[in-house]
Write an enzyme that holds these catalytic residues in place. Structure first.
Site, PDB file in Angstrom:
ATOM      1  N   GLY A 322       0.695  -1.786   0.218  1.00  0.00           N
ATOM      2  CA  GLY A 322       0.414   0.002  -0.489  1.00  0.00           C
ATOM      3  C   GLY A 322       0.692   1.655  -0.282  1.00  0.00           C
ATOM      4  NE  ARG A 323       3.782   2.500   4.727  1.00  0.00           N
ATOM      5  CZ  ARG A 323       3.995   3.181   6.169  1.00  0.00           C
ATOM      6  NH1 ARG A 323       4.003   4.240   6.496  1.00  0.00           N
ATOM      7  NH2 ARG A 323       3.236   2.021   7.064  1.00  0.00           N
ATOM      8  NE  ARG A 360       1.985   7.001   8.539  1.00  0.00           N
ATOM      9  CZ  ARG A 360       3.335   7.037   8.871  1.00  0.00           C
ATOM     10  NH1 ARG A 360       4.092   7.531   8.510  1.00  0.00           N
ATOM     11  NH2 ARG A 360       3.897   5.301   8.812  1.00  0.00           N
ATOM     12  CB  CYS A 391      -7.437  22.343  20.859  1.00  0.00           C
ATOM     13  SG  CYS A 391      -8.218  24.229  20.298  1.00  0.00           S
TER      14      CYS A 391
HETATM   15  N1  LLP Z   1      -2.035  -6.193   3.813  1.00  0.00           N
HETATM   16  C1  LLP Z   1      -2.204  -5.636   5.025  1.00  0.00           C
HETATM   17  C2  LLP Z   1      -3.178  -7.673   5.453  1.00  0.00           C
HETATM   18  C3  LLP Z   1      -2.673  -4.804   5.580  1.00  0.00           C
HETATM   19  O1  LLP Z   1      -2.766  -4.985   6.973  1.00  0.00           O
HETATM   20  C4  LLP Z   1      -1.686  -3.698   5.453  1.00  0.00           C
HETATM   21  C5  LLP Z   1      -1.779  -3.114   6.310  1.00  0.00           C
HETATM   22  C6  LLP Z   1      -1.125  -4.297   4.021  1.00  0.00           C
HETATM   23  C7  LLP Z   1      -1.872  -5.133   2.747  1.00  0.00           C
HETATM   24  C8  LLP Z   1      -0.669  -2.271   3.909  1.00  0.00           C
HETATM   25  O2  LLP Z   1       0.707  -2.354   3.902  1.00  0.00           O
HETATM   26  P1  LLP Z   1       1.583  -1.153   3.353  1.00  0.00           P
HETATM   27  O3  LLP Z   1       2.424  -1.731   2.542  1.00  0.00           O
HETATM   28  O4  LLP Z   1       1.235  -0.199   3.601  1.00  0.00           O
HETATM   29  O5  LLP Z   1       3.328  -1.153   4.380  1.00  0.00           O
HETATM   30  N2  LLP Z   1      -1.416   3.738   9.791  1.00  0.00           N
HETATM   31  C9  LLP Z   1      -0.690   2.596   9.515  1.00  0.00           C
HETATM   32  C10 LLP Z   1      -0.311   2.034   8.725  1.00  0.00           C
HETATM   33  C11 LLP Z   1      -0.955   0.810   8.906  1.00  0.00           C
HETATM   34  C12 LLP Z   1      -1.236  -0.191   7.735  1.00  0.00           C
HETATM   35  C13 LLP Z   1      -2.604  -1.364   8.647  1.00  0.00           C
HETATM   36  N3  LLP Z   1      -2.667  -2.533   7.539  1.00  0.00           N
HETATM   37  C14 LLP Z   1       0.599   3.888   9.170  1.00  0.00           C
HETATM   38  O6  LLP Z   1       0.370   5.296   8.957  1.00  0.00           O
HETATM   39  O7  LLP Z   1       1.593   3.511   9.136  1.00  0.00           O
END
Ligand code: LLP
Length: 463
Positions: A322-323, A360, A391
């Site tokens: 994702g990221r 974040r 705030c």
């Molecule tokens: N697959 C599953 C099952 C997941 O739970 C996640 C992310 C991904 C793929 C994608 O992960 P990535 O490649 O984006 O790291 N809010 C947090 C990240 C939470 C990720 C949750 N799951 C942040 O801002 O760092």
């Protein structure tokens, strides 16, 4: 920018009150391509542009704060992942990082699949025409309605996260006269080197079914017995913002070991494994992310090797970045409201957004960098903290960074690498209006998610 203990001596402008020394970059006008999206450039006259459009013009047209998403970069990253994994593997973009209909269309055009984790994400995916069979449905507590919608829509796979869910999905599929393709999410017992809140493969947490103690083997036993389920594989996601491939390798090895146990016990070779997402990106110049082809090579080598030694045919691999796809493709543009130097401490720069558009920093102690983008400045660097207008004293966007000493109200500053988990985790705290996402490409800019309005706020307030 690196931090280290400061050499003895009087406090200097670049010493954090905590006592660490932070080296200022050689030239604040240089935008490090590691943290800025592909088409961001600073011209000779000092103006910064993205997709061929000057940010000052973008600010005028779309206002601030706003996220500007570099479509060329997004598509290039999709292609890099697609090509790195070839036809032997599937790439599922993790929609939780950032999802909109335009994103879903781009994913389809670039040959990616999509991972969703809620009815809302599923609705967005289907509304933009993503074929259901290219969607994976995740979540540790899918509601009965969500399960029904996913099965009815015909999603390509549901990733099962608990024993209750195995029974629920089987029951729903049988009731609808369907056989649902599923994977079982396992926790492999790996300590991923990342923030505790985004690590997901150690055993003491809410996701998945533990390999330890034979839990996952029992889940497979149950799933294989149920007519409503077609068990196609095992899923593991070890966490997020990870740079070290070692965790993925251990995870792959343990998942393959389970496949071998399943073969030995049931005479069935499960055809797929999903190794999740979690690859880190560069938020600051200190981060060194892996390229998709390195990741693909490392993962496929380890899976092939482990399968060979277990006498298994190599399963089809899938991944869920994702990221790593969307994170580096956007920056948040803010206008400076106040500049407050605190003698002997630091300078606080207040912008027109804050923790409502980027939680974040407050949530994970995430590090970001920032640059003055409306003009060039050769003033000396000063250490600043970029804060929002909420705030809360924890309303910090960039904890420690350098900006030029002549920074003034009205200047535009931008925080790069905010494409992932910023708009998707944005809130209405203090009744802030969530910023728009503007896609920029080849000299054209268009809003793909519009700015929230006060009418939007009042529409939900029905008291
Ligand atoms: N697959 C599953 C099952 C997941 O739970 C996640 C992310 C991904 C793929 C994608 O992960 P990535 O490649 O984006 O790291 N809010 C947090 C990240 C939470 C990720 C949750 N799951 C942040 O801002 O760092």
């Amino acid at each position: 920018m690196s931090r280290s203990a400061h050499p003895a001596g009087p406090r200097h402008a670049d010493v954090l009150p905590e006592g660490h020394y932070m080296a200022p970059p050689a030239d604040l006008n240089v935008l490090d391509p590691k943290v800025w999206s592909r088409t961001v450039a600073r011209a000779e006259d000092g103006t910064v542009s993205v997709g061929g459009i000057e940010v000052a013009r973008l600010a005028e047209e779309f206002g601030t704060p706003a996220y500007f998403l570099d479509e060329t970069d997004f598509r290039a990253r999709c292609r890099a992942w697609r090509e790195a994994f070839g036809t032997e593997a599937d790439v599922f973009y993790a929609g939780k990082a950032f999802l909109s209909r335009a994103i879903v269309r781009w994913l389809q055009e670039e040959g990616l699949n999509l991972d969703v984790c809620s009815a809302g994400e599923l609705t967005t995916a289907l509304a933009a025409g993503m074929p259901a069979e290219r969607i994976a449905y995740h979540g540790n507590n899918k509601s009965p309605e969500e399960i029904e919608r996913a099965v009815e829509a015909g999603v390509g796979r549901i990733v099962l996260d608990s024993f209750q869910e195995i029974a629920r999905v089987a029951h729903t599929a049988e009731r609808l006269g369907k056989r649902q393709r599923v994977q079982i999410r396992v926790t492999v017992g790996v300590e991923a080197h990342t923030h505790e809140f985004i690590a997901t493969a150690h055993e003491d947490q809410k996701f998945g079914i533990a390999l330890a103690g034979g839990q996952a083997a029992e889940a497979v036993r149950r799933a294989l017995k149920l007519d409503g389920l077609e068990l196609i594989g095992i899923h593991s996601h070890i966490g997020s913002q990870i740079f070290d491939m070692a965790g993925f390798e251990v995870s792959a090895r343990r998942v393959v070991r389970l496949l071998a146990e399943v073969r030995d016990e049931h005479g069935v070779e499960l055809p797929e494994i999903d190794l999740g997402g979690g690859l880190g990106i560069a938020y600051t110049s200190d981060d060194d992310p892996r390229e998709p082809h390195e990741i693909a090579k490392a993962l496929s080598e380890i899976v092939t090797r482990e399968c060979e030694s277990a006498g298994l045919a190599t399963p089809r691999i899938s991944v869920e970045p994702g990221r790593a796809i969307v994170g580096p493709t956007a920056f948040t543009l803010y206008r400076v409201g106040t500049v407050k130097p605190l003698e002997g401490l630091r300078t606080y720069v207040s912008v027109d957004g804050g923790m409502s558009d980027n939680i974040r920093t407050a949530l994970y102690d995430a590090e970001y960098t920032v640059a003055l983008v409306s003009r060039r400045s050769d003033a000396e660097p000063i250490l600043v903290r970029v804060v929002g207008k909420h705030c809360e004293s924890g309303d910090i966007v960039v904890k420690d960074a350098f900006l030029p000493a002549d920074l003034a109200p009205g200047d535009l500053i931008a925080v790069p690498a905010t494409g992932a988990y910023c708009r998707s985790m944005a809130s209405n705290y203090n009744h802030a209006l969530r910023p728009p996402v503007v896609a920029v490409k080849d000299g054209e800019a268009r809003v793909i998610v519009r700015r929230e309005t006060e009418e939007d706020l009042l529409r939900l307030d029905v008291g």
